[in-house]
Design an enzyme around this catalytic site. Structure first.
Site, PDB file in Angstrom:
ATOM      1  N   SER A 147     -11.922  -1.899   7.984  1.00 37.65           N
ATOM      2  CA  SER A 147     -10.711  -1.488   7.276  1.00 37.65           C
ATOM      3  C   SER A 147     -10.050  -0.263   7.897  1.00 37.65           C
ATOM      4  O   SER A 147      -8.824  -0.160   7.922  1.00 37.65           O
ATOM      5  CB  SER A 147     -11.036  -1.212   5.805  1.00 37.65           C
ATOM      6  OG  SER A 147     -11.555  -2.364   5.181  1.00 37.65           O
ATOM      7  N   HIS A 164     -10.125   4.466   5.153  1.00 45.46           N
ATOM      8  CA  HIS A 164      -8.777   3.917   5.213  1.00 45.46           C
ATOM      9  C   HIS A 164      -7.758   4.968   5.644  1.00 45.46           C
ATOM     10  O   HIS A 164      -6.927   4.723   6.517  1.00 45.46           O
ATOM     11  CB  HIS A 164      -8.393   3.346   3.853  1.00 45.46           C
ATOM     12  CG  HIS A 164      -9.217   2.148   3.463  1.00 45.46           C
ATOM     13  ND1 HIS A 164      -8.968   1.408   2.320  1.00 45.46           N
ATOM     14  CD2 HIS A 164     -10.285   1.552   4.052  1.00 45.46           C
ATOM     15  CE1 HIS A 164      -9.838   0.417   2.233  1.00 45.46           C
ATOM     16  NE2 HIS A 164     -10.656   0.498   3.275  1.00 45.46           N
TER      17      HIS A 164
END
Length: 298
Positions: free
Chosen positions: A200, A246
């Site tokens: 991610s 992230h």
């Protein structure tokens, strides 16, 4: 006294080797055959025939065209790096399903006790975890399947376009450094025992790069903004998701893309080579500082 005049010797008029009915006194400077005006091709010295020009062109290596960001165009339109990254993540996931040990040995971990009782993590010298974690995903279960499926879909959706415009090595550097940025931010601000897996961080880096490059090239960026906002909402609202990974990936990816996209044309190569190296050096320095903080005092 009488004299006899011998007749003048007959002379043959040269004709074009491609058009025998046309008289000419021009010869190809390469093969020395006669050529008419229609067959003449300008050369560095004199003229050459079409066949010699074609033969010479076959021996010339033409430079590959460059993209609008200065990347040399790939010899194939196939997004080789994107497909390779997807294949690596799928292979790692299959290895995880075969053994839990793959997750414990290669996931991101600052410092913690492993199942065997030994102490492990980045602070214990296992720096490779900062990289290997970006190829792992949540093991098994509905969430695990959803995790890898979404990340691989996102990589397939935005990766090929970025790979084409950036070139393979710039794109690969962007992906790896974005993933590394997510791991480093988790290492810096998380607890030593915090762990994480997933591509991610690298994917968020691609999202940020897609936005920056899209703005630079004047393309539509609305869809990527919507996708990015939705994912940030999920990141901060769903428990158990590493927001550090992230956000760290997003920041690094956007910053690298800005260096790629807005580099001065005269110094483009310097920026495109220097930006990833500077980013890597900065991340490495942050890791060393945090490791020193976590190391027990003597």
């Amino acid at each position: 006294m009488s004299s006899d005049h011998s007749p003048a010797p007959e002379t043959s008029v040269p004709t074009c080797y491609r058009h025998p009915g046309r008289e000419t006194y021009v010869r190809c400077t390469r093969c020395d055959r006669s050529i008419c005006p229609e067959c003449m091709r300008d050369a560095a010295v004199g003229h050459q025939c079409p066949e010699c020009v074609a033969e010479g062109n076959r021996g010339v290596r033409r430079a590959a065209p460059r993209t609008v960001l200065g990347a040399r165009g790939a010899t194939s339109a196939t997004p080789v790096v994107t497909y390779t990254l997807i294949g690596a993540c799928v292979a790692a996931y299959l290895a995880e399903l075969a053994s839990w040990r793959v997750v414990w040995d290669f996931m991101m971990l600052g410092r913690g006790v492993l199942p065997g009782g030994e102490l492990g993590g980045v602070a214990e010298g296992e720096w490779y975890r900062l990289f290997t974690t970006m190829f792992l995903h949540q093991r098994g279960g509905t969430f695990g399947i959803t995790h890898i499926l979404f990340n691989m879909w996102a990589l397939w959706a935005v990766g090929p376009a970025l790979e084409q415009v950036l070139g393979r090595w710039r794109y690969l550097a962007l992906y790896l450094l974005s993933g590394l940025g997510g791991s480093v931010l988790l290492y810096l601000v998380g607890s030593p025992g915090d762990s994480a897996v997933g591509a991610s961080g690298a994917i968020f880096g691609l999202f940020g790069a897609y936005f920056v490059i899209g703005r630079r090239l004047g393309g539509p960026v609305g869809p990527i903004v919507v996708l990015l906002v939705l994912n940030l909402v999920i990141t901060f609202s769903v428990p158990g998701i590493s927001w550090q990974g992230h956000v760290g990936g997003l920041v690094v990816g956007a910053a690298l893309a800005a260096a790629y996209a807005y580099a001065p044309a005269a110094r483009r190569s310097l920026f495109h080579i220097g930006a990833p190296l500077v980013t890597l050096a900065l991340l490495a320095a942050l890791v060393m500082v945090r490791t020193a903080e976590l190391s027990p005092s003597v």
